[in-house]
Design a protein around this motif. Structure first.
Motif, short mmCIF file in Angstrom:
data_model
loop_
_atom_site.label_atom_id
_atom_site.label_comp_id
_atom_site.label_asym_id
_atom_site.label_seq_id
_atom_site.Cartn_x
_atom_site.Cartn_y
_atom_site.Cartn_z
N LEU A 186 0.94 -1.29 0.01
CA LEU A 186 -0.04 0.08 -0.17
C LEU A 186 0.81 1.20 0.06
CD1 LEU A 186 -2.86 -0.90 2.60
CD2 LEU A 186 -3.12 -0.82 -0.03
N SER A 187 1.98 1.04 0.35
CA SER A 187 3.03 2.44 0.50
C SER A 187 3.51 2.62 -0.99
CB SER A 187 4.24 2.10 1.13
OG SER A 187 4.86 0.91 0.82
N ILE A 192 -6.29 6.75 -0.17
CA ILE A 192 -7.09 7.96 0.48
C ILE A 192 -7.29 7.79 1.87
CG2 ILE A 192 -9.29 8.84 0.47
CD1 ILE A 192 -9.90 7.85 -2.29
N SER A 193 -6.57 8.54 2.42
CA SER A 193 -6.35 8.38 4.07
C SER A 193 -7.24 9.73 4.74
CB SER A 193 -5.17 8.45 4.44
OG SER A 193 -4.46 9.85 4.02
N SER A 194 -7.11 9.56 5.90
CA SER A 194 -8.12 10.70 6.69
C SER A 194 -7.04 11.78 7.13
CB SER A 194 -8.51 10.04 8.04
OG SER A 194 -7.38 9.64 8.89
N LEU A 195 -7.53 12.85 7.14
CA LEU A 195 -6.43 14.15 7.27
C LEU A 195 -6.24 14.26 8.85
CD1 LEU A 195 -5.41 16.89 6.24
CD2 LEU A 195 -7.71 17.94 6.77
N PRO A 202 -1.73 6.63 8.94
CA PRO A 202 -1.44 5.17 9.08
C PRO A 202 -2.70 4.40 9.19
CG PRO A 202 -0.42 6.38 10.64
CD PRO A 202 -1.28 7.41 10.00
N TRP A 203 -2.61 3.38 8.37
CA TRP A 203 -3.83 2.44 8.35
C TRP A 203 -3.85 1.33 9.50
CZ3 TRP A 203 -5.47 1.46 2.43
CH2 TRP A 203 -5.95 2.86 1.96
N VAL A 204 -4.71 0.80 9.86
CA VAL A 204 -4.81 -0.20 10.97
C VAL A 204 -5.21 -1.41 10.61
CG1 VAL A 204 -5.37 -0.65 13.54
CG2 VAL A 204 -4.87 1.69 12.70
N PHE A 205 -4.51 -2.74 10.76
CA PHE A 205 -5.18 -3.88 10.29
C PHE A 205 -5.11 -4.97 11.53
CE2 PHE A 205 -3.57 -1.97 6.27
CZ PHE A 205 -4.50 -2.28 5.64
N LYS A 206 -5.55 -5.78 11.43
CA LYS A 206 -5.43 -6.96 12.39
C LYS A 206 -5.14 -8.38 11.83
CE LYS A 206 -10.79 -7.43 12.21
NZ LYS A 206 -11.83 -7.39 12.90
N THR A 214 -0.13 -1.57 12.40
CA THR A 214 -0.25 -0.26 11.61
C THR A 214 0.56 -0.18 10.11
OG1 THR A 214 -0.35 0.66 13.59
CG2 THR A 214 0.25 2.06 11.87
N GLN A 215 0.13 0.27 9.20
CA GLN A 215 0.74 0.32 7.85
C GLN A 215 0.48 1.70 7.39
OE1 GLN A 215 2.71 -1.94 6.07
NE2 GLN A 215 3.02 0.11 4.69
N LYS A 216 1.86 2.42 7.19
CA LYS A 216 1.73 4.01 6.65
C LYS A 216 1.60 3.64 5.08
CE LYS A 216 4.90 6.28 9.85
NZ LYS A 216 6.11 6.96 10.04
N VAL A 217 0.80 4.65 4.53
CA VAL A 217 0.39 4.65 3.02
C VAL A 217 0.63 5.97 2.34
CG1 VAL A 217 -1.53 3.07 3.57
CG2 VAL A 217 -1.88 5.51 3.70
N HIS A 218 0.89 5.82 1.09
CA HIS A 218 1.08 6.94 0.37
C HIS A 218 -0.37 7.57 -0.05
CE1 HIS A 218 2.69 9.85 -2.67
NE2 HIS A 218 1.59 9.10 -3.61
#
Length: 299
Positions: A186-187, A192-195, A202-206, A214-218
Motif C-alpha cells: 500500500l505504500s 485515500i487517508s484521513s486528514l 496510518p492504516w490499522v489492520f488485524k 499499523t501500515q503507513k500509506v502514500h
C-alpha cells in the motif's frame, strides 16, 4: 461539627477530587468555577486544614484531602443509593445535555429522537469529526470514530456501533496500477487517508489473532469525510478503507472492488466518551443507551 459544614461544600470537594479540576467540577455541578473555589476555601477554613495543593498547572489533594474523601465517600455512596432507590422508577430525564459529535444524518436523527422522547432535556450540540484531546471540557458526551486501540485517558468509553471494513478501489485504478497483495504494498500505490481523524495517515489492520498492525500509506487525497473518501475511490483517486456496509451497493454494482490482503482492516467503531465520575447525571447513561438502541442505522 456536621451542622457547621454546608452539604454543597462537601459535594464540590468530592467533584474537584474526582475530576482533578475546579473547572470540570464546576461544569458537572453547573456552577461558576468561582463558586466551587469558594466552597473549597470555606470548607478548608471551617476544618482549619488545607485539602488541595494548587499550582498554575494542576491541583493535588493533600493527605487531609485524601483522608476526607476516603472517609466520606462510602457515606455519600449510601446516601446516593438511598435516593436512587426512591427515584429508580422515574423515567424523568432533565437538564442541559452538551454533546460533541460528527455531523452525521443518522446520528442527528438519533439525537432528535432522544430529545423528542425526553422533552425536559435542553440540548447544546457541536459537531466535529476529530475532537481534540481536551474535548470533554465543556461537554457531557463526546462521540467520535476510532479504528484501533484507544489512547489512555481518564474518560469512560462506551461502544455505540462497530463496522467491519475492507480495502476497496475502482476497477480502473486496479487496472492502471499493480494491485496490492500485502499491506506493505500500500505504500507504493495511491491511497485515500484521513486528514486528522482516525490518527491521520496510518492504516490499522488485524491479524488472525486480533493483534493490531499499523501500515503507513502514500496519500495525496486526505479527507475527514467517509462520503468524500468513497467518492474519491469511485473516481479512481486511490485505494480506501471503508465500512463494508457503507459501500455495499457500489461493490455489488462492480464500481468498487474489495482488495484481499493477508490482513483485514480493523473495524471502524463509534464510541461515546464521558468523564469518569461517581456522581453521574442520569441524562448521560440514558442518552448513551438510546444511541446504542438506535444503532441499527448507519452513522
Amino acid at each position: 461539627m456536621l451542622e457547621k459544614i454546608d452539604q454543597q461544600w462537601l459535594r464540590s470537594f468530592h467533584c474537584v477530587y474526582e475530576n482533578n479540576s475546579f473547572k470540570r467540577a464546576a461544569e458537572f455541578l453547573n456552577l461558576p468555577t468561582s463558586n466551587v473555589s469558594r466552597h473549597i476555601a470555606l470548607l478548608e477554613e471551617r476544618l482549619n486544614t488545607r485539602l488541595f495543593e494548587r499550582t498554575t498547572r494542576r491541583i493535588t489533594p493533600t493527605y487531609a484531602g485524601d483522608h476526607l474523601y476516603l472517609r466520606t465517600q462510602p457515606l455519600l455512596d449510601k446516601l446516593n443509593d438511598a435516593l436512587e432507590e426512591v427515584t429508580q422508577h422515574s423515567n424523568e430525564v432533565v437538564g442541559q445535555l452538551k454533546v460533541l459529535m460528527p455531523d452525521s444524518p443518522a446520528l442527528a436523527q438519533a439525537v432528535v429522537s432522544f430529545c423528542t422522547q425526553y422533552p425536559s432535556i435542553s440540548l447544546c450540540c457541536d459537531t466535529s469529526i476529530s475532537p481534540k484531546e481536551n474535548a470533554l471540557d465543556g461537554f457531557d458526551v463526546v462521540l467520535s470514530f476510532h479504528r484501533g486501540k484507544l489512547a489512555d485517558h481518564n474518560w469512560v468509553a462506551k461502544e455505540i456501533k462497530r463496522w467491519p471494513s475492507a480495502v476497496v478501489a475502482s476497477p480502473e485504478l486496479i487496472q492502471a496500477c499493480c494491485c496490492p497483495c500485502e499491506i506493505t504494498d500500500l505504500s507504493q500505490v495511491p491511497c485515500i487517508s484521513s486528514l486528522s481523524a482516525l490518527n491521520g495517515t496510518p492504516w490499522v489492520f488485524k491479524n488472525t489473532k486480533g493483534a493490531l498492525i499499523t501500515q503507513k500509506v502514500h496519500s495525496s487525497f486526505k479527507v475527514n469525510s467517509g462520503y468524500l473518501a468513497k467518492t474519491g475511490a469511485l473516481a479512481g483517486l486511490g485505494f480506501a478503507i471503508l465500512p463494508i456496509e457503507f459501500c455495499r451497493d457500489e461493490v455489488d454494482a462492480g464500481s468498487l472492488q474489495i482488495i484481499e490482503l493477508e490482513y483485514k482492516p480493523e473495524d471502524l467503531v463509534l464510541y461515546a466518551f464521558y468523564a469518569g465520575r461517581k456522581h453521574l447525571a442520569k441524562k448521560i447513561p440514558m442518552f448513551i443507551k438510546h444511541l446504542q438502541q438506535q444503532a441499527t442505522g448507519q452513522y
